[in-house]
Write a protein that holds these residues in place. Structure first.
Motif, short mmCIF file in Angstrom:
data_model
loop_
_atom_site.label_atom_id
_atom_site.label_comp_id
_atom_site.label_asym_id
_atom_site.label_seq_id
_atom_site.Cartn_x
_atom_site.Cartn_y
_atom_site.Cartn_z
N GLU A 116 52.58 39.79 55.22
CA GLU A 116 53.19 39.97 53.83
C GLU A 116 53.46 38.69 52.96
O GLU A 116 53.73 38.69 52.14
CB GLU A 116 53.90 41.35 53.79
N LYS A 154 49.15 36.36 50.27
CA LYS A 154 48.21 37.23 49.71
C LYS A 154 46.73 36.58 49.58
O LYS A 154 46.78 35.61 49.07
CB LYS A 154 48.45 38.02 48.56
N GLU A 183 43.49 35.17 47.68
CA GLU A 183 43.13 34.96 46.29
C GLU A 183 41.60 35.28 46.20
O GLU A 183 41.06 35.02 44.94
CB GLU A 183 43.73 33.59 45.83
N ASP A 230 34.40 44.83 57.88
CA ASP A 230 35.49 43.92 57.05
C ASP A 230 35.47 44.27 55.87
O ASP A 230 34.64 43.42 55.12
CB ASP A 230 35.55 42.45 57.75
N HIS A 231 36.28 45.11 55.16
CA HIS A 231 36.17 45.48 53.50
C HIS A 231 37.26 44.80 53.02
O HIS A 231 38.31 45.36 53.13
CB HIS A 231 36.11 46.89 53.50
N MET A 232 37.20 43.61 52.23
CA MET A 232 38.07 43.00 51.58
C MET A 232 38.29 43.69 50.03
O MET A 232 37.35 44.52 49.68
CB MET A 232 37.75 41.59 51.19
N ASP A 233 39.50 43.40 49.43
CA ASP A 233 39.86 44.05 48.29
C ASP A 233 38.69 43.61 47.28
O ASP A 233 38.28 42.56 47.05
CB ASP A 233 40.82 43.26 47.87
N PRO A 234 38.01 44.54 46.81
CA PRO A 234 36.86 44.22 45.87
C PRO A 234 37.16 43.58 44.60
O PRO A 234 36.24 42.89 43.74
CB PRO A 234 36.13 45.80 45.33
N SER A 235 38.49 43.38 44.22
CA SER A 235 38.94 42.84 43.03
C SER A 235 38.96 41.36 43.36
O SER A 235 39.01 40.62 42.28
CB SER A 235 40.20 43.29 42.47
N LEU A 236 38.84 40.97 44.38
CA LEU A 236 39.05 39.56 44.54
C LEU A 236 37.73 38.83 44.46
O LEU A 236 36.54 39.47 44.61
CB LEU A 236 39.52 39.20 46.14
N LYS A 254 34.76 36.94 45.10
CA LYS A 254 33.78 36.62 46.35
C LYS A 254 32.64 35.64 46.28
O LYS A 254 31.90 35.69 45.20
CB LYS A 254 33.35 38.06 46.92
#
Length: 89
Positions: A57, A60, A62, A74-80, A82
């Motif tokens: 934690e 984070k 970016e 491996d599913h990363m945060d879609p708001s990042l 890419k």
């Protein structure tokens, strides 16, 4: 260069990346774990391996680089942001 953490002595390996930049990787000399990397094109950045962190934690993500190399599970945060490979600086 100052560091955010103390990592002790490391072993290093340098390799020329596809871009022609030199990537320097730091490894634990005892167990061989990849701890972090540096890229000659981005001297202000150090790329910390998430598996080397005791508290996930503290940092984070970016952005996602080399998204094309990720595992299907491996599913990363879609708001990042890419990038399929390393973005141009």
């Amino acid at each position: 260069m100052s560091r955010l953490f103390t990592i002790g002595q490391q072993s290093f390996h340098e390799k020329t990346a596809d871009s022609g930049n030199v990537v320097k990787r730091g490894f634990c000399p005892s167990c061989g774990c990849h701890i972090y990397a540096e890229n000659s094109e981005m001297p202000l950045f150090e790329f910390i391996r998430v598996g080397s962190l005791h508290n996930l934690e503290l940092f984070k993500p970016e952005l996602v680089v080399y998204g094309s190399s990720g595992a299907s599970w491996d599913h990363m945060d879609p708001s990042l942001p890419k990038f399929e490979t390393m973005p141009e600086m």
